[in-house]
Every structure is written in structure tokens, then in C-alpha cells.
Design a protein around this motif. Structure first.
Motif, PDB file in Angstrom:
ATOM      1  N   LYS A   1       0.809  -1.204   0.000  1.00 28.17           N
ATOM      2  CA  LYS A   1       0.000   0.000   0.000  1.00 28.17           C
ATOM      3  C   LYS A   1       0.850   1.266   0.000  1.00 28.17           C
ATOM      4  CE  LYS A   1      -3.977  -2.125   0.100  1.00 28.17           C
ATOM      5  NZ  LYS A   1      -4.959  -1.981  -1.004  1.00 28.17           N
ATOM      6  N   LEU A   2       0.164   2.407  -0.188  1.00 26.29           N
ATOM      7  CA  LEU A   2       0.818   3.704  -0.206  1.00 26.29           C
ATOM      8  C   LEU A   2       0.935   4.260   1.210  1.00 26.29           C
ATOM      9  CD1 LEU A   2       1.863   6.123  -1.964  1.00 26.29           C
ATOM     10  CD2 LEU A   2      -0.473   7.035  -1.797  1.00 26.29           C
ATOM     11  N   VAL A   3       2.131   4.757   1.535  1.00 26.73           N
ATOM     12  CA  VAL A   3       2.373   5.428   2.813  1.00 26.73           C
ATOM     13  C   VAL A   3       2.721   6.881   2.509  1.00 26.73           C
ATOM     14  CG1 VAL A   3       3.706   5.474   4.957  1.00 26.73           C
ATOM     15  CG2 VAL A   3       3.236   3.286   3.824  1.00 26.73           C
ATOM     16  N   VAL A   4       2.082   7.805   3.214  1.00 21.65           N
ATOM     17  CA  VAL A   4       2.297   9.235   3.020  1.00 21.65           C
ATOM     18  C   VAL A   4       2.681   9.849   4.353  1.00 21.65           C
ATOM     19  CG1 VAL A   4       1.277  11.416   2.260  1.00 21.65           C
ATOM     20  CG2 VAL A   4       0.555   9.262   1.196  1.00 21.65           C
ATOM     21  N   VAL A   5       3.675  10.726   4.341  1.00 19.48           N
ATOM     22  CA  VAL A   5       4.109  11.402   5.570  1.00 19.48           C
ATOM     23  C   VAL A   5       4.252  12.894   5.303  1.00 19.48           C
ATOM     24  CG1 VAL A   5       5.969  11.690   7.256  1.00 19.48           C
ATOM     25  CG2 VAL A   5       5.314   9.392   6.518  1.00 19.48           C
ATOM     26  N   ASP A   6       3.668  13.696   6.183  1.00 15.66           N
ATOM     27  CA  ASP A   6       3.901  15.140   6.207  1.00 15.66           C
ATOM     28  C   ASP A   6       4.540  15.473   7.542  1.00 15.66           C
ATOM     29  OD1 ASP A   6       2.517  16.468   3.743  1.00 15.66           O
ATOM     30  OD2 ASP A   6       1.103  14.947   4.442  1.00 15.66           O
ATOM     31  N   LEU A   7       5.562  16.317   7.521  1.00 18.76           N
ATOM     32  CA  LEU A   7       6.263  16.647   8.750  1.00 18.76           C
ATOM     33  C   LEU A   7       6.990  17.976   8.613  1.00 18.76           C
ATOM     34  CD1 LEU A   7       9.549  16.058   8.141  1.00 18.76           C
ATOM     35  CD2 LEU A   7       8.758  13.703   8.242  1.00 18.76           C
ATOM     36  N   ASP A   8       7.393  18.504   9.749  1.00 18.58           N
ATOM     37  CA  ASP A   8       8.267  19.668   9.801  1.00 18.58           C
ATOM     38  C   ASP A   8       9.614  19.235  10.360  1.00 18.58           C
ATOM     39  OD1 ASP A   8       6.129  21.187   8.982  1.00 18.58           O
ATOM     40  OD2 ASP A   8       5.618  21.880  10.996  1.00 18.58           O
ATOM     41  N   VAL A   9      10.646  19.922   9.983  1.00 20.09           N
ATOM     42  CA  VAL A   9      11.953  19.741  10.613  1.00 20.09           C
ATOM     43  C   VAL A   9      12.291  21.051  11.315  1.00 20.09           C
ATOM     44  CG1 VAL A   9      14.407  19.319  10.269  1.00 20.09           C
ATOM     45  CG2 VAL A   9      12.728  18.045   8.922  1.00 20.09           C
ATOM     46  N   VAL A  10      12.428  20.976  12.635  1.00 17.83           N
ATOM     47  CA  VAL A  10      12.720  22.157  13.449  1.00 17.83           C
ATOM     48  C   VAL A  10      13.945  21.862  14.301  1.00 17.83           C
ATOM     49  CG1 VAL A  10      11.855  23.757  15.187  1.00 17.83           C
ATOM     50  CG2 VAL A  10      10.272  22.762  13.513  1.00 17.83           C
ATOM     51  N   ASP A  11      14.968  22.673  14.149  1.00 18.46           N
ATOM     52  CA  ASP A  11      16.205  22.504  14.925  1.00 18.46           C
ATOM     53  C   ASP A  11      16.747  21.076  14.824  1.00 18.46           C
ATOM     54  OD1 ASP A  11      16.105  25.160  15.736  1.00 18.46           O
ATOM     55  OD2 ASP A  11      14.879  24.676  17.497  1.00 18.46           O
ATOM     56  N   GLY A  12      16.676  20.499  13.617  1.00 16.34           N
ATOM     57  CA  GLY A  12      17.248  19.188  13.376  1.00 16.34           C
ATOM     58  C   GLY A  12      16.426  18.015  13.862  1.00 16.34           C
ATOM     59  N   ALA A  13      15.169  18.258  14.244  1.00 16.10           N
ATOM     60  CA  ALA A  13      14.317  17.176  14.749  1.00 16.10           C
ATOM     61  C   ALA A  13      12.984  17.153  14.006  1.00 16.10           C
ATOM     62  CB  ALA A  13      14.071  17.344  16.244  1.00 16.10           C
ATOM     63  N   LEU A  14      12.362  15.974  13.930  1.00 15.35           N
ATOM     64  CA  LEU A  14      11.057  15.823  13.283  1.00 15.35           C
ATOM     65  C   LEU A  14       9.970  16.368  14.205  1.00 15.35           C
ATOM     66  CD1 LEU A  14      11.356  12.148  11.926  1.00 15.35           C
ATOM     67  CD2 LEU A  14      12.151  14.276  10.868  1.00 15.35           C
ATOM     68  N   ARG A  15       9.089  17.177  13.628  1.00 12.81           N
ATOM     69  CA  ARG A  15       8.001  17.765  14.405  1.00 12.81           C
ATOM     70  C   ARG A  15       6.701  17.683  13.617  1.00 12.81           C
ATOM     71  NH1 ARG A  15      10.017  17.590  19.389  1.00 12.81           N
ATOM     72  NH2 ARG A  15      11.996  18.734  19.573  1.00 12.81           N
TER      73      ARG A  15
ATOM     74  N   VAL B   1       4.568  15.312  13.013  1.00 14.27           N
ATOM     75  CA  VAL B   1       4.581  14.203  12.048  1.00 14.27           C
ATOM     76  C   VAL B   1       3.171  13.655  11.875  1.00 14.27           C
ATOM     77  CG1 VAL B   1       5.546  11.954  11.484  1.00 14.27           C
ATOM     78  CG2 VAL B   1       6.926  13.621  12.759  1.00 14.27           C
ATOM     79  N   ARG B   2       2.758  13.511  10.617  1.00 13.05           N
ATOM     80  CA  ARG B   2       1.428  12.998  10.307  1.00 13.05           C
ATOM     81  C   ARG B   2       1.556  11.900   9.249  1.00 13.05           C
ATOM     82  NH1 ARG B   2       2.067  17.983  10.357  1.00 13.05           N
ATOM     83  NH2 ARG B   2       1.982  18.318   8.075  1.00 13.05           N
ATOM     84  N   VAL B   3       1.291  10.672   9.661  1.00 11.61           N
ATOM     85  CA  VAL B   3       1.371   9.511   8.772  1.00 11.61           C
ATOM     86  C   VAL B   3      -0.027   9.176   8.267  1.00 11.61           C
ATOM     87  CG1 VAL B   3       1.976   7.061   8.589  1.00 11.61           C
ATOM     88  CG2 VAL B   3       3.399   8.610   9.955  1.00 11.61           C
ATOM     89  N   ALA B   4      -0.138   8.907   6.973  1.00 12.36           N
ATOM     90  CA  ALA B   4      -1.424   8.544   6.374  1.00 12.36           C
ATOM     91  C   ALA B   4      -1.179   7.527   5.275  1.00 12.36           C
ATOM     92  CB  ALA B   4      -2.120   9.792   5.818  1.00 12.36           C
ATOM     93  N   GLY B   5      -2.262   7.038   4.643  1.00  9.65           N
ATOM     94  CA  GLY B   5      -2.104   6.107   3.540  1.00  9.65           C
ATOM     95  C   GLY B   5      -3.316   5.217   3.373  1.00  9.65           C
TER      96      GLY B   5
ATOM     97  N   VAL C   1       7.315   3.021   6.817  1.00  8.97           N
ATOM     98  CA  VAL C   1       7.097   4.373   7.332  1.00  8.97           C
ATOM     99  C   VAL C   1       8.429   5.107   7.450  1.00  8.97           C
ATOM    100  CG1 VAL C   1       6.240   5.761   9.267  1.00  8.97           C
ATOM    101  CG2 VAL C   1       5.013   3.687   8.578  1.00  8.97           C
ATOM    102  N   GLY C   2       9.449   4.394   7.935  1.00  4.74           N
ATOM    103  CA  GLY C   2      10.772   4.991   8.036  1.00  4.74           C
ATOM    104  C   GLY C   2      11.305   5.433   6.681  1.00  4.74           C
TER     105      GLY C   2
END
Length: 372
Positions: free
Chosen positions: A15-29, A31-35, A86-87
Motif C-alpha cells: 500500500k501507499l504510505v504518506v508522511v507530512d512533517l516539519d523539521v525544526v532545529d534538526g528534529a522531526l516535528r 509528524v502525520r502519517v497517512a495512507g 514508514v521509516g
């Protein structure tokens, strides 16, 4: 790397995995996983998002998968995807990977050509994609004669029976990618190349890129009633046996390469290197001739002879019952239905360069015997 990122990853055979995220100060923030995958229980999705929150942006796919596995509730079921998928999607998002449909694809299917010219066309067209002068390309080959194509690092004398090749009129050439020897005959083989920008496989390991770039043809075969799957590292197989093998070559873009827009909504030809991914599929097979030409065939098959050869490679002709031209037409139609694409051709400049390489490098004894 800082800022908002979007990534998608179609799990091969899944199946399809979709991720939206921000990177702030070198860290993932955020994070929204969908699919379109399946996941039980519902709260497992929150656990996945929470596990990724705050992870260092440079964490690799396995490290991200480990965080997810540790956070999933007991008995959680992931169907059609995995924590590692997901990774991979997160890595593609952070790396700014592009998707198949981001590009205006060109599809080339021209008349029969000699083996050395096919080797040269692969090199030239991939270099043009790497330089940003050509859009991503699917090229289906036609052969003008029987041939053996050995991998870039294979020993010529160990792989090919020179007397057998001469007796059967088989031309021997060496390609630029690694992997094993290919035995091809006009009418019995379906060969194609994908020349794609590195951005399409960003965030994927070499092994993952093989599966990712093979996924479309698994769908095309499925449309013809063949259940096929990717078999690591570079095979496509069915329950009846192997039907195809793939090989890859990575190319860097030249300094000062041109840039021109071709992607939908973006610069799809930006210079950044390219990947050559080519596949040889068995439409039919002359197993007796194959084992007289390939030493590798004799080694792998030992004393089992041509009967074993036929079991090892199960042709598409038997599995589909379709003429070879129809199989190719359906493959191209399936690709276009998924990703679009216009029929095109090799340019005069590309052909001239390929003919020069074919007559020089790929026809030279020096190249053929570079691993004696």
C-alpha cells in the motif's frame, strides 16, 4: 532540511504510505502519517506519529522503524505496510524525493538494434537524464540478433562458452551495470530500461530502489493475470519460476549541466544524477541453446540439463498465452495509465553519440575483456 516536508512511498506489492512533517532545529516535528494501508487498533496510528515526534532528522529508516516498533501497542497489526516502510517514507520526505507522477515521462520503443548500440544507448540516455537534458525515460528494446550481455564485473571466460557462442552466432557484449549474464534472442526476450533522476529514489537504499523501480511492472503483469513479486536482490519471480532479472548503474551529473523544467509543478530535469535500471524478461526460452552458450548456466544447473533450465526460468509466453507484441503493448499501457507519458524517440544527437560509443567502447576487445 529545515521546514515542511512531504513524502510518499508505494510499498512494493503493498500500500501507499504518506508522511507530512516539519523539521525544526534538526528534529522531526508535527509528524502525520497517512495512507491506504490497514492498521489495527486505531490508536496505533497515534503511536506511530508519537514515536517519530522529536526524532533526529538524520535518523535512518531502520532507526525510525525501531522507534515505531517500540511504541506500537501489543497485538498491533500493520497490513500492506510496515514500520520500516514508514521509516523509508520519512527519509524520502526529509530528502525531498520526487514521485513518479511528478515527471513528464518519455517512452521509447523503436526498431531492432545491435547489442553494442543498446549498451551505448543506456549510457547516453542515462547521462542525458543526469545532466537535465532529457526527461525520465522508459525505453523498450528490440534485438536484431541473439546476444549474451555480461555484467560489468563478470569474468568473460568464466561466464561465456566462446565456442558455443560462435557456433550459435551469438554476439557477446559487456554492459555498464553489474549483475549476471543475460542470454537474449529476438522474439524470445523483453528488455526495457528506466533512466530516472536520483530524486525519484531519494531516501531508498540500493535494495529498496530495485523493488521500488520494479513495482510498476509487477502491476502490469498482474493486469495480465500473472501474480509476480520482487525477489531480492534483483529478480522478478512467480510461483512457476523466475521471469526477469534487473541491474542498475548510478551516474552523477556533469559539472555545469543544463537545467530545464519538465516535472509537473516543478523542475523535473534538474541536474542531480540519474539511475539506470534495466530489466530482461523471458518471453520464451531456448534452454538447450542457453546452456551451450553460458557457462554460468552449466554451473547452476549442474547435471540437470535443459529440464532444470526450463524450471528455473518460466517464460511469459506460457504464462500469458499472449503474443510478445501484445505483452509489450500492455506493459506500456499499464505504465502510462499509472504515470502518464508520451511516446518519443532517441534524438539525432543522442543517436550519434550512442553510435560512436557502440563502435568504439562497446565493440572493443579492451572493454569486453576488462575482466578476462
Amino acid at each position: 532540511m529545515q521546514g515542511k516536508h512531504h513524502g510518499e512511498y508505494k510499498v512494493p506489492g503493498g500500500k501507499l504510505v504518506v508522511v507530512d512533517l516539519d523539521v525544526v532545529d534538526g528534529a522531526l516535528r508535527d509528524v502525520r502519517v497517512a495512507g491506504d494501508f490497514f492498521l489495527e487498533p486505531d490508536e496505533a496510528l497515534d503511536a506511530i506519529n508519537g514515536a517519530l515526534e522529536g526524532a533526529p532528522a538524520e535518523t535512518d529508516a531502520r532507526g525510525l522503524a525501531a522507534r515505531i516498533d517500540a511504541a506500537l501497542p501489543a497485538g498491533a497489526v500493520l497490513f500492506g505496510f510496515s514500520s520500516e516502510a514508514v521509516g523509508v517514507t520519512v527519509r524520502r520526505a526529509v530528502a525531498g524525493a520526487q514521485e513518479w507522477t511528478d515527471f513528464d515521462w518519455q517512452i521509447i520503443h523503436e526498431g531492432p538494434q545491435p547489442p553494442a548500440l543498446h549498451m551505448a544507448l543506456d549510457e547516453v540516455l542515462t547521462a542525458e537524464v543526469a545532466a537535465g537534458r532529457r526527461p525520465p525515460t522508459l525505453r523498450v528494446w528490440e534485438w536484431d540478433r541473439p546476444a549474451v550481455i555480461i555484467g560489468s564485473f563478470q569474468s568473460l571466460r568464466n561466464e561465456v562458452d566462446a565456442q558455443g557462442a560462435e557456433r550459435h552466432g551469438v554476439t557477446v557484449v559487456r554492459r555498464i551495470s553489474g549483475g549476471g549474464a543475460m542470454f537474449v534472442e529476438p522474439g524470445n526476450t523483453i528488455t526495457y530500461s528506466l533512466c530516472v533522476p536520483n530524486s525519484l529514489v531519494q531516501g531508498l537504499t540500493f535494495a529498496e530502489s530495485y523493488a521500488y523501480l520494479d513495482d510498476w511492472v509487477l502491476g502490469a503483469l498482474g493486469d495480465m493475470g500473472i501474480k509476480a513479486w520482487y525477489k531480492p536482490l534483483n529478480d522478478i519471480a512467480t510461483e512457476a519460476g523466475k521471469i526477469a532479472g534487473a541491474a542498475q548503474k548510478r551516474m552523477v551529473s556533469p559539472v555545469g549541466a543544463e537545467r530545464s523544467a519538465s516535472a509537473r509543478g516543478g523542475d523535473g530535469r534538474q541536474a542531480g544524477g540519474a539511475v539506470l535500471h534495466h530489466v530482461t524478461m523471458s518471453y520464451d526460452i531456448d534452454a538447450e541453446k542457453m546452456v551451450q552458450v553460458l557457462r554460468i548456466g552449466k554451473e547452476k544447473l549442474s547435471d540437470k540439463g535443459t529440464t532444470s533450465a526450463k524450471k528455473r526460468v518460466d517464460p511469459l509466453r506460457r504464462q500469458t498465452g499472449l503474443p510478445r507484441d501484445e505483452v509489450i503493448a500492455r506493459m506500456i499501457a499499464s505504465f502510462r495509465a499509472r504515470y502518464g507519458g508520451a511516446m518519443g524517440s532517441v534524438s539525432a544527437q543522442e543517436l550519434a553519440r550512442a553510435e560512436e560509443l557502440a563502435a568504439g567502447k562497446f565493440s572493443s576487445r579492451e572493454w569486453l575483456t576488462r575482466v578476462p
